[in-house]
Design a protein around this motif. Structure first.
Motif, PDB file in Angstrom:
ATOM      1  N   ILE A 116      63.882  21.832  28.249  1.00 41.47           N
ATOM      2  CA  ILE A 116      64.763  21.756  27.093  1.00 41.47           C
ATOM      3  C   ILE A 116      66.039  22.540  27.416  1.00 41.47           C
ATOM      4  CG2 ILE A 116      65.080  22.484  24.694  1.00 41.47           C
ATOM      5  CD1 ILE A 116      62.075  21.994  24.275  1.00 41.47           C
ATOM      6  N   THR A 117      67.174  21.866  27.276  1.00 47.08           N
ATOM      7  CA  THR A 117      68.469  22.518  27.502  1.00 47.08           C
ATOM      8  C   THR A 117      69.420  22.123  26.377  1.00 47.08           C
ATOM      9  OG1 THR A 117      69.286  20.684  28.862  1.00 47.08           O
ATOM     10  CG2 THR A 117      68.223  22.511  30.022  1.00 47.08           C
ATOM     11  N   LYS A 118      70.480  22.897  26.242  1.00 42.48           N
ATOM     12  CA  LYS A 118      71.547  22.529  25.316  1.00 42.48           C
ATOM     13  C   LYS A 118      72.315  21.387  25.958  1.00 42.48           C
ATOM     14  CE  LYS A 118      72.164  26.915  23.030  1.00 42.48           C
ATOM     15  NZ  LYS A 118      73.080  27.950  22.573  1.00 42.48           N
ATOM     16  N   ARG A 119      72.489  20.320  25.195  1.00 41.15           N
ATOM     17  CA  ARG A 119      73.164  19.139  25.709  1.00 41.15           C
ATOM     18  C   ARG A 119      74.234  18.700  24.724  1.00 41.15           C
ATOM     19  NH1 ARG A 119      69.632  16.276  29.504  1.00 41.15           N
ATOM     20  NH2 ARG A 119      67.853  17.611  29.946  1.00 41.15           N
ATOM     21  N   LYS A 120      75.314  18.179  25.286  1.00 40.77           N
ATOM     22  CA  LYS A 120      76.417  17.735  24.444  1.00 40.77           C
ATOM     23  C   LYS A 120      77.096  16.557  25.119  1.00 40.77           C
ATOM     24  CE  LYS A 120      80.361  20.178  23.811  1.00 40.77           C
ATOM     25  NZ  LYS A 120      81.237  21.232  23.287  1.00 40.77           N
ATOM     26  N   ALA A 121      77.555  15.605  24.319  1.00 37.53           N
ATOM     27  CA  ALA A 121      78.318  14.469  24.842  1.00 37.53           C
ATOM     28  C   ALA A 121      79.435  14.132  23.868  1.00 37.53           C
ATOM     29  CB  ALA A 121      77.411  13.259  25.046  1.00 37.53           C
ATOM     30  N   THR A 122      80.568  13.716  24.433  1.00 32.61           N
ATOM     31  CA  THR A 122      81.704  13.268  23.635  1.00 32.61           C
ATOM     32  C   THR A 122      82.109  11.880  24.098  1.00 32.61           C
ATOM     33  OG1 THR A 122      82.510  15.520  23.315  1.00 32.61           O
ATOM     34  CG2 THR A 122      84.096  13.758  22.949  1.00 32.61           C
ATOM     35  N   ALA A 123      82.258  10.972  23.138  1.00 27.69           N
ATOM     36  CA  ALA A 123      82.726   9.616  23.407  1.00 27.69           C
ATOM     37  C   ALA A 123      84.010   9.376  22.631  1.00 27.69           C
ATOM     38  CB  ALA A 123      81.673   8.593  23.018  1.00 27.69           C
ATOM     39  N   ILE A 166      89.295   7.720  18.125  1.00 28.10           N
ATOM     40  CA  ILE A 166      88.109   8.255  17.462  1.00 28.10           C
ATOM     41  C   ILE A 166      87.346   9.065  18.501  1.00 28.10           C
ATOM     42  CG2 ILE A 166      85.919   7.662  16.354  1.00 28.10           C
ATOM     43  CD1 ILE A 166      87.404   4.901  15.667  1.00 28.10           C
ATOM     44  N   TYR A 167      86.999  10.296  18.169  1.00 23.15           N
ATOM     45  CA  TYR A 167      86.209  11.148  19.058  1.00 23.15           C
ATOM     46  C   TYR A 167      84.902  11.487  18.357  1.00 23.15           C
ATOM     47  CZ  TYR A 167      90.558  11.722  21.578  1.00 23.15           C
ATOM     48  OH  TYR A 167      91.709  11.481  22.285  1.00 23.15           O
ATOM     49  N   CYS A 168      83.797  11.286  19.041  1.00 24.65           N
ATOM     50  CA  CYS A 168      82.479  11.615  18.502  1.00 24.65           C
ATOM     51  C   CYS A 168      81.778  12.558  19.474  1.00 24.65           C
ATOM     52  CB  CYS A 168      81.657  10.341  18.305  1.00 24.65           C
ATOM     53  SG  CYS A 168      79.982  10.662  17.681  1.00 24.65           S
ATOM     54  N   THR A 169      81.462  13.756  19.004  1.00 25.50           N
ATOM     55  CA  THR A 169      80.752  14.753  19.806  1.00 25.50           C
ATOM     56  C   THR A 169      79.389  15.006  19.173  1.00 25.50           C
ATOM     57  OG1 THR A 169      82.829  15.781  20.489  1.00 25.50           O
ATOM     58  CG2 THR A 169      80.816  17.106  20.719  1.00 25.50           C
ATOM     59  N   VAL A 170      78.355  14.917  20.005  1.00 25.84           N
ATOM     60  CA  VAL A 170      76.977  15.084  19.542  1.00 25.84           C
ATOM     61  C   VAL A 170      76.335  16.191  20.367  1.00 25.84           C
ATOM     62  CG1 VAL A 170      74.749  13.942  19.203  1.00 25.84           C
ATOM     63  CG2 VAL A 170      76.867  12.613  18.996  1.00 25.84           C
ATOM     64  N   SER A 171      75.577  17.068  19.693  1.00 28.77           N
ATOM     65  CA  SER A 171      74.893  18.147  20.408  1.00 28.77           C
ATOM     66  C   SER A 171      73.430  18.233  19.991  1.00 28.77           C
ATOM     67  CB  SER A 171      75.596  19.489  20.159  1.00 28.77           C
ATOM     68  OG  SER A 171      75.616  19.781  18.781  1.00 28.77           O
ATOM     69  N   ILE A 172      72.604  18.621  20.951  1.00 26.44           N
ATOM     70  CA  ILE A 172      71.169  18.827  20.724  1.00 26.44           C
ATOM     71  C   ILE A 172      70.685  19.936  21.640  1.00 26.44           C
ATOM     72  CG2 ILE A 172      70.717  16.413  20.141  1.00 26.44           C
ATOM     73  CD1 ILE A 172      69.255  16.208  22.894  1.00 26.44           C
ATOM     74  N   GLU A 173      69.462  20.362  21.398  1.00 26.10           N
ATOM     75  CA  GLU A 173      68.681  21.119  22.377  1.00 26.10           C
ATOM     76  C   GLU A 173      67.482  20.233  22.630  1.00 26.10           C
ATOM     77  OE1 GLU A 173      67.865  25.218  21.391  1.00 26.10           O
ATOM     78  OE2 GLU A 173      69.828  25.376  20.438  1.00 26.10           O
ATOM     79  N   GLY A 174      67.423  19.669  23.824  1.00 27.53           N
ATOM     80  CA  GLY A 174      66.354  18.717  24.077  1.00 27.53           C
ATOM     81  C   GLY A 174      66.162  18.421  25.546  1.00 27.53           C
ATOM     82  N   LYS A 175      65.346  17.402  25.795  1.00 26.06           N
ATOM     83  CA  LYS A 175      64.961  17.025  27.147  1.00 26.06           C
ATOM     84  C   LYS A 175      65.731  15.831  27.687  1.00 26.06           C
ATOM     85  CE  LYS A 175      60.262  18.778  26.758  1.00 26.06           C
ATOM     86  NZ  LYS A 175      58.874  18.517  27.129  1.00 26.06           N
TER      87      LYS A 175
END
Length: 158
Positions: A23-30, A100-109
């Protein structure tokens, strides 16, 4: 040659097993770019357009957030994820175009690239739907991943 992770040794589709991943902190922006046209942009007041359907950008942002949360229902091999946060921004960049910018973050696999792309796409589609009575000349020009962090490999696209 790199193999597809969603194909098993019998050449059938599979969902990747992420059970052993950390499990790590993950982030993506589209980002999605969209041509609205001068006729649509001329309706802007106070950073939004209000139509008979309501405030366009506010509604589109809510729709984009819903799209992020529904990604695994739409994309067959995506894992359902517990999303920590979604941030969607819409910028008018000139008299005809928006970004349009969409940033999503989680702590996951697993990463959230597909969620960010779905959020940017859903936001753009909602803007199209809400403004089509003004003009049907709008074009969703591009949807692309700008950045992802926290997985096996980080990427940054321009």
């Amino acid at each position: 040659m790199t193999e597809f992770s969603h194909i098993n040794k019998s050449n059938n589709p599979k969902m990747v097993n992420v059970g052993d991943k950390r499990i790590t902190k993950r982030k993506a922006t589209a980002k999605s770019t969209m041509f609205l046209g001068a006729e649509v942009v001329a309706h802007f007041k106070n950073d939004d357009i209000t139509t008979k359907k309501g405030p366009v950008f506010q509604t589109a942002i809510v729709a984009g957030i819903q799209g992020v949360k529904k990604t695994s229902d739409l994309i067959p091999m995506c894992h359902p994820l517990l999303i920590n946060g979604v941030d969607i921004e819409i910028d008018v960049i000139n008299e005809t175009d928006i970004e349009i910018y969409c940033t999503v973050s989680i702590e996951g696999k697993t990463g959230v690239e597909m969620e960010a792309l779905t959020g940017a796409s859903t936001t753009a589609l909602t803007i199209y739907d809400m403004c089509k009575s003004i003009s049907q000349q709008m074009v969703i020009r591009e949807v692309k991943l700008l950045e992802k962090t926290g997985g096996k490999s980080d990427i940054k696209n321009e």
